[in-house]
Design a protein around this motif. Structure first.
Motif, mmCIF file in Angstrom:
data_model
loop_
_atom_site.group_PDB
_atom_site.id
_atom_site.type_symbol
_atom_site.label_atom_id
_atom_site.label_comp_id
_atom_site.label_asym_id
_atom_site.label_seq_id
_atom_site.Cartn_x
_atom_site.Cartn_y
_atom_site.Cartn_z
ATOM 1 N N ARG A 270 0.850 -1.221 0.000
ATOM 2 C CA ARG A 270 0.000 0.000 0.000
ATOM 3 C C ARG A 270 0.874 1.256 0.000
ATOM 4 N N LEU A 271 1.768 1.317 -0.964
ATOM 5 C CA LEU A 271 2.720 2.440 -1.034
ATOM 6 C C LEU A 271 2.068 3.641 -1.686
ATOM 7 N N ARG A 272 2.613 4.812 -1.388
ATOM 8 C CA ARG A 272 2.218 6.023 -2.111
ATOM 9 C C ARG A 272 3.425 6.508 -2.916
ATOM 10 N N VAL A 273 3.287 6.458 -4.229
ATOM 11 C CA VAL A 273 4.359 6.903 -5.126
ATOM 12 C C VAL A 273 3.851 8.164 -5.796
ATOM 13 N N GLU A 274 4.530 9.290 -5.582
ATOM 14 C CA GLU A 274 3.977 10.546 -6.082
ATOM 15 C C GLU A 274 5.060 11.418 -6.692
ATOM 16 N N GLY A 275 4.845 11.792 -7.943
ATOM 17 C CA GLY A 275 5.778 12.705 -8.603
ATOM 18 C C GLY A 275 5.473 14.139 -8.223
ATOM 19 N N PHE A 276 6.485 14.994 -8.289
ATOM 20 C CA PHE A 276 6.258 16.414 -7.995
ATOM 21 C C PHE A 276 7.258 17.250 -8.787
ATOM 22 N N ILE A 277 6.897 18.508 -8.986
ATOM 23 C CA ILE A 277 7.784 19.478 -9.631
ATOM 24 C C ILE A 277 7.852 20.684 -8.709
ATOM 25 N N VAL A 278 9.060 21.111 -8.396
ATOM 26 C CA VAL A 278 9.227 22.149 -7.373
ATOM 27 C C VAL A 278 8.560 23.471 -7.771
ATOM 28 N N LEU A 279 8.437 23.710 -9.083
ATOM 29 C CA LEU A 279 7.809 24.964 -9.537
ATOM 30 C C LEU A 279 6.390 25.102 -8.991
ATOM 31 N N ASP A 280 5.745 23.982 -8.721
ATOM 32 C CA ASP A 280 4.374 24.033 -8.196
ATOM 33 C C ASP A 280 4.328 24.622 -6.789
ATOM 34 N N PHE A 281 5.510 24.759 -6.165
ATOM 35 C CA PHE A 281 5.560 25.260 -4.786
ATOM 36 C C PHE A 281 6.027 26.716 -4.707
ATOM 37 N N ALA A 282 5.963 27.419 -5.836
ATOM 38 C CA ALA A 282 6.497 28.785 -5.886
ATOM 39 C C ALA A 282 5.948 29.653 -4.743
ATOM 40 N N GLU A 283 4.662 29.515 -4.465
ATOM 41 C CA GLU A 283 4.051 30.352 -3.412
ATOM 42 C C GLU A 283 4.622 30.061 -2.033
ATOM 43 N N ARG A 284 5.090 28.818 -1.855
ATOM 44 C CA ARG A 284 5.576 28.436 -0.519
ATOM 45 C C ARG A 284 7.109 28.494 -0.415
ATOM 46 N N TYR A 285 7.763 29.061 -1.444
ATOM 47 C CA TYR A 285 9.226 29.165 -1.387
ATOM 48 C C TYR A 285 9.720 29.857 -0.112
ATOM 49 N N PRO A 286 9.080 30.953 0.329
ATOM 50 C CA PRO A 286 9.593 31.618 1.531
ATOM 51 C C PRO A 286 9.689 30.677 2.732
ATOM 52 N N GLU A 287 8.734 29.760 2.845
ATOM 53 C CA GLU A 287 8.762 28.790 3.957
ATOM 54 C C GLU A 287 10.026 27.916 3.872
ATOM 55 N N ALA A 288 10.308 27.404 2.669
ATOM 56 C CA ALA A 288 11.475 26.534 2.501
ATOM 57 C C ALA A 288 12.768 27.316 2.730
ATOM 58 N N ILE A 289 12.806 28.532 2.200
ATOM 59 C CA ILE A 289 14.032 29.334 2.319
ATOM 60 C C ILE A 289 14.299 29.691 3.784
ATOM 61 N N ALA A 290 13.227 30.007 4.514
ATOM 62 C CA ALA A 290 13.407 30.342 5.932
ATOM 63 C C ALA A 290 13.950 29.139 6.702
ATOM 64 N N ALA A 291 13.365 27.972 6.468
ATOM 65 C CA ALA A 291 13.801 26.770 7.196
ATOM 66 C C ALA A 291 15.226 26.389 6.798
ATOM 67 N N LEU A 292 15.488 26.369 5.501
ATOM 68 C CA LEU A 292 16.828 25.961 5.036
ATOM 69 C C LEU A 292 17.884 26.955 5.515
ATOM 70 N N GLY A 293 17.541 28.255 5.430
ATOM 71 C CA GLY A 293 18.488 29.289 5.858
ATOM 72 C C GLY A 293 18.835 29.135 7.334
ATOM 73 N N GLN A 294 17.800 28.843 8.139
ATOM 74 C CA GLN A 294 18.052 28.668 9.575
ATOM 75 C C GLN A 294 18.923 27.433 9.819
ATOM 76 N N TRP A 295 18.599 26.324 9.160
ATOM 77 C CA TRP A 295 19.393 25.102 9.348
ATOM 78 C C TRP A 295 20.839 25.316 8.886
ATOM 79 N N MET A 296 21.005 26.083 7.812
ATOM 80 C CA MET A 296 22.377 26.345 7.333
ATOM 81 C C MET A 296 23.131 27.192 8.358
ATOM 82 N N ALA A 297 22.437 28.207 8.886
ATOM 83 C CA ALA A 297 23.076 29.090 9.874
ATOM 84 C C ALA A 297 23.443 28.314 11.134
ATOM 85 N N GLU A 298 22.617 27.329 11.480
ATOM 86 C CA GLU A 298 22.877 26.518 12.682
ATOM 87 C C GLU A 298 23.883 25.403 12.427
#
Ligand SMILES: NC(=O)c1ccc[n+]([C@@H]2O[C@H](COP(=O)([O-])OP(=O)(O)OC[C@H]3O[C@@H](n4cnc5c(N)ncnc54)[C@H](OP(=O)(O)O)[C@@H]3O)[C@@H](O)[C@H]2O)c1
Length: 337
Positions: A270-298
């Motif tokens: 009962r696996l879930r196999v799901e394709g995705f394209i990052v462009l679909d997340f353009a609106e949520r980029y700030p969320e990813a950048i904030a998290a990644l930036g913090q993890w990089m700084a830490e």
């Protein structure tokens, strides 16, 4: 400003590996911005496996590059002339552009980089433009890793894969990576904190995976498809997730590629196999950048950038992605910021 514009144009669709005759490197005049446009000078060009997809007519998520058109790429540049009220000379921008020294931008394609905080502009471009958000949304939204689970990622010493494994560790998972050289395996284990690394070129992958994943696989983040996907399918746990990010093992294929032999595991477990394209997340980029930036700084996420000098080297360098000659994010440096 120099008087000529060096530009790569697509002249031939690749068959199999990218060859020297698919693109031509030419000198043209520098374009003039019209109202609503700005002219920017290229500082960095991101080289990505999707460049091979865009060169071809394979089924894809956006139109292929037209023959004789400038080669498309993810770019970082500096505005040198503007006829848009929100863009000023000297502003650093990034987005979707072309492989050329000078090019026109609009807000639809290229945006200001803004303040990158403690992260350098180069690291911000290399990590935030494409690969960081791909790893972030792909793993967290589609993989949904839970503490104590086992996450396996292929192309693990690459730009996306190296970040996926580190996010898996942040989420308290066991991270197992597959990569094509011992040097890459040592890097992801010793420097990035993966729990196990498998050299898929020299090891028996099904046996090595079984040994590295004694509790099975809960999330397989697929960057490559093919035999590695098959080996992972065999070990997937009940209700496991496979975020399908890319299939680099088959982008250069000249014959139809057979489906995975262990496809039946999708039903049995009962696996879930799901394709995705990052462009679909353009609106949520700030969320990813904030998290990644913090993890990089830490210091929780380390990024590695492999930068080759000279726009003239773009074609020879993009081939590295398909031979595994790159480690971390591959980019071309054109002009200092
Ligand atoms: N869905 C999206 O929105 C999205 C966005 C960005 C990237 N991607 C995909 O993510 C994947 C990784 O991209 P990236 O930018 O991070 O590139 P990358 O991993 O930095 O570079 C590509 C790596 O793939 C590995 N590789 C090449 N041919 C292979 C093969 N036949 N079998 C197994 N591994 C192979 C090589 O490493 P080894 O030495 O380990 O073989 C190579 O270094 C690609 O499939 C790409 O298309 C998807």
């Amino acid at each position: 400003m120099s008087e000529v514009n060096r530009i790569w144009r697509l002249r031939k669709r690749p068959v199999g590996d990218i060859t020297d005759d698919v693109l031509s490197f030419e000198e043209e005049s520098i374009p003039e911005p019209s109202d609503g446009e700005f002219l920017f000078r290229l500082n960095y060009l991101s080289l990505d496996p999707t460049n091979r997809i865009w060169m071809s007519e394979m089924d894809q998520y956006m139109p292929p590059v037209d023959l004789d058109a400038p080669m498309r790429g993810v770019v970082c540049g500096t505005v040198v002339k503007s006829r848009h009220p929100n863009y000023n000379e000297g502003q650093i921008v990034s987005g979707l552009g072309v492989w050329a020294d000078y090019q026109l931008g609009t807000p639809e394609t290229v945006n200001p980089m803004g303040d990158t905080g403690p992260v350098s502009v180069v690291d911000a471009f290399s990590t935030f433009a494409v690969v960081g958000p791909t790893a972030y949304f792909g793993l967290l939204d589609f993989g949904e890793p839970k503490e104590g689970e086992t996450v396996v990622v292929s192309a693990a010493a690459g730009a996306v894969g190296s970040i996926v494994g580190q996010i898996a560790k942040i989420r308290g998972c066991r991270a197992v990576g597959l990569a094509g050289t011992n040097e890459k395996c040592t890097w992801i284990k010793d420097e990035l904190g993966f729990d196990a690394a498998i050299n898929y070129q020299t090891e028996d992958v099904p046996a090595a995976l079984a040994a590295a994943c004694p509790d099975g696989i809960d999330v397989y983040f697929d960057n490559v498809g093919g035999a590695i996907l098959d080996a992972c399918l065999k070990l997937m746990n009940f209700k496991g997730r496979i975020p399908t990010c890319g299939l680099i093992s088959q982008y250069n294929a000249t014959e139809p590629v057979p489906g995975p032999y262990n496809y039946g595991m999708i039903v049995m477990q009962r696996l879930r196999v799901e394709g995705f394209i990052v462009l679909d997340f353009a609106e949520r980029y700030p969320e990813a950048i904030a998290a990644l930036g913090q993890w990089m700084a830490e210091g929780k996420i380390k990024v590695r950038t492999e930068i080759v000098d000279g726009l003239e080297n773009a074609l020879r360098t993009v081939k590295k992605l398909f031979t595994g000659a790159n480690m971390g994010k591959l980019m071309i440096h054109v002009k200092n910021i």
